[in-house]
Design a protein around this motif. Sequence first.
Motif, PDB file in Angstrom:
ATOM      1  N   ALA A  92     -10.205  -0.047  -1.851  1.00  0.00           N
ATOM      2  CA  ALA A  92     -10.250  -1.303  -1.098  1.00  0.00           C
ATOM      3  C   ALA A  92      -8.837  -1.873  -0.953  1.00  0.00           C
ATOM      4  O   ALA A  92      -8.475  -2.387   0.109  1.00  0.00           O
ATOM      5  CB  ALA A  92     -11.168  -2.303  -1.787  1.00  0.00           C
ATOM      6  N   HIS A  93      -8.038  -1.764  -2.005  1.00  0.00           N
ATOM      7  CA  HIS A  93      -6.653  -2.239  -1.946  1.00  0.00           C
ATOM      8  C   HIS A  93      -5.869  -1.474  -0.882  1.00  0.00           C
ATOM      9  O   HIS A  93      -5.098  -2.068  -0.130  1.00  0.00           O
ATOM     10  CB  HIS A  93      -5.989  -2.086  -3.315  1.00  0.00           C
ATOM     11  N   LYS A  94      -6.082  -0.181  -0.790  1.00  0.00           N
ATOM     12  CA  LYS A  94      -5.394   0.632   0.225  1.00  0.00           C
ATOM     13  C   LYS A  94      -5.787   0.204   1.631  1.00  0.00           C
ATOM     14  O   LYS A  94      -4.949   0.173   2.530  1.00  0.00           O
ATOM     15  CB  LYS A  94      -5.689   2.110   0.015  1.00  0.00           C
ATOM     16  N   VAL A  95      -7.063  -0.118   1.824  1.00  0.00           N
ATOM     17  CA  VAL A  95      -7.519  -0.587   3.140  1.00  0.00           C
ATOM     18  C   VAL A  95      -6.797  -1.879   3.494  1.00  0.00           C
ATOM     19  O   VAL A  95      -6.272  -2.030   4.601  1.00  0.00           O
ATOM     20  CB  VAL A  95      -9.055  -0.792   3.165  1.00  0.00           C
ATOM     21  N   ARG A  96      -6.744  -2.814   2.549  1.00  0.00           N
ATOM     22  CA  ARG A  96      -6.084  -4.102   2.812  1.00  0.00           C
ATOM     23  C   ARG A  96      -4.593  -3.916   3.087  1.00  0.00           C
ATOM     24  O   ARG A  96      -4.048  -4.533   4.002  1.00  0.00           O
ATOM     25  CB  ARG A  96      -6.324  -5.054   1.638  1.00  0.00           C
ATOM     26  N   GLN A  97      -3.931  -3.067   2.314  1.00  0.00           N
ATOM     27  CA  GLN A  97      -2.510  -2.819   2.528  1.00  0.00           C
ATOM     28  C   GLN A  97      -2.263  -2.148   3.882  1.00  0.00           C
ATOM     29  O   GLN A  97      -1.319  -2.499   4.591  1.00  0.00           O
ATOM     30  CB  GLN A  97      -1.934  -1.965   1.398  1.00  0.00           C
ATOM     31  N   SER A  98      -3.101  -1.190   4.232  1.00  0.00           N
ATOM     32  CA  SER A  98      -2.962  -0.513   5.525  1.00  0.00           C
ATOM     33  C   SER A  98      -3.160  -1.496   6.672  1.00  0.00           C
ATOM     34  O   SER A  98      -2.458  -1.430   7.686  1.00  0.00           O
ATOM     35  CB  SER A  98      -3.967   0.634   5.643  1.00  0.00           C
ATOM     36  N   ALA A  99      -4.113  -2.415   6.506  1.00  0.00           N
ATOM     37  CA  ALA A  99      -4.355  -3.424   7.543  1.00  0.00           C
ATOM     38  C   ALA A  99      -3.137  -4.325   7.694  1.00  0.00           C
ATOM     39  O   ALA A  99      -2.723  -4.635   8.816  1.00  0.00           O
ATOM     40  CB  ALA A  99      -5.596  -4.244   7.199  1.00  0.00           C
ATOM     41  N   ALA A 100      -2.547  -4.730   6.573  1.00  0.00           N
ATOM     42  CA  ALA A 100      -1.345  -5.578   6.630  1.00  0.00           C
ATOM     43  C   ALA A 100      -0.206  -4.843   7.324  1.00  0.00           C
ATOM     44  O   ALA A 100       0.485  -5.419   8.170  1.00  0.00           O
ATOM     45  CB  ALA A 100      -0.938  -5.999   5.222  1.00  0.00           C
ATOM     46  N   GLU A 101      -0.010  -3.580   6.989  1.00  0.00           N
ATOM     47  CA  GLU A 101       1.049  -2.790   7.622  1.00  0.00           C
ATOM     48  C   GLU A 101       0.810  -2.645   9.122  1.00  0.00           C
ATOM     49  O   GLU A 101       1.755  -2.708   9.918  1.00  0.00           O
ATOM     50  CB  GLU A 101       1.148  -1.424   6.953  1.00  0.00           C
ATOM     51  N   ALA A 102      -0.440  -2.464   9.507  1.00  0.00           N
ATOM     52  CA  ALA A 102      -0.768  -2.346  10.933  1.00  0.00           C
ATOM     53  C   ALA A 102      -0.470  -3.657  11.659  1.00  0.00           C
ATOM     54  O   ALA A 102       0.050  -3.645  12.780  1.00  0.00           O
ATOM     55  CB  ALA A 102      -2.236  -1.955  11.108  1.00  0.00           C
ATOM     56  N   LEU A 103      -0.784  -4.788  11.031  1.00  0.00           N
ATOM     57  CA  LEU A 103      -0.492  -6.087  11.641  1.00  0.00           C
ATOM     58  C   LEU A 103       1.004  -6.279  11.820  1.00  0.00           C
ATOM     59  O   LEU A 103       1.449  -6.825  12.829  1.00  0.00           O
ATOM     60  CB  LEU A 103      -1.095  -7.212  10.797  1.00  0.00           C
ATOM     61  N   VAL A 104       1.790  -5.811  10.869  1.00  0.00           N
ATOM     62  CA  VAL A 104       3.245  -5.885  10.992  1.00  0.00           C
ATOM     63  C   VAL A 104       3.708  -5.048  12.175  1.00  0.00           C
ATOM     64  O   VAL A 104       4.536  -5.482  12.972  1.00  0.00           O
ATOM     65  CB  VAL A 104       3.937  -5.437   9.683  1.00  0.00           C
ATOM     66  N   LYS A 105       3.157  -3.843  12.319  1.00  0.00           N
ATOM     67  CA  LYS A 105       3.543  -2.966  13.435  1.00  0.00           C
ATOM     68  C   LYS A 105       3.178  -3.590  14.776  1.00  0.00           C
ATOM     69  O   LYS A 105       3.931  -3.469  15.744  1.00  0.00           O
ATOM     70  CB  LYS A 105       2.858  -1.609  13.303  1.00  0.00           C
TER      71      LYS A 105
END
Length: 124
Positions: free
Chosen positions: A39-52
């Motif tokens: 779940a933490h990886k999903v949240r981190q990936s989502a944050a990184e995608a928002l940055v991109k």
Amino acid sequence: MLTLFRPNVEKLEAEGNVEGLIRALRYTDDNEPWSHEAAHKVRQSAAEALVKIGQSSVEPLIVALKDQNVCQVAVEALSKIGQSSVEPLIDALKEQTVSLVPDATLEIVGQQYVEPLNPTLKEK
């Protein structure tokens, strides 16, 4: 956030689905509590995608600051988006719609934004 399926962050990013990525920031897998790391990886990936995605993520991330469960990751994402997100962050802090710990906020946002944020955080 109880969900039956793990968000497909790559697909949401490819579609430019900012709202879906914001929802992914809140993802927890209550059906599998032992999978906290996933779940933490999903949240981190989502944050990184928002940055991109960048600028179009700023306003939804500002709104997400009101949710204590995603506040820290939202500030981190905003700081990575850059200068264009600092003014909306300052405005959110001034409106007191967000309660962030000043020292932690400055640490997350980084030294380059201390000057514009400092007066606002001192008021808190």
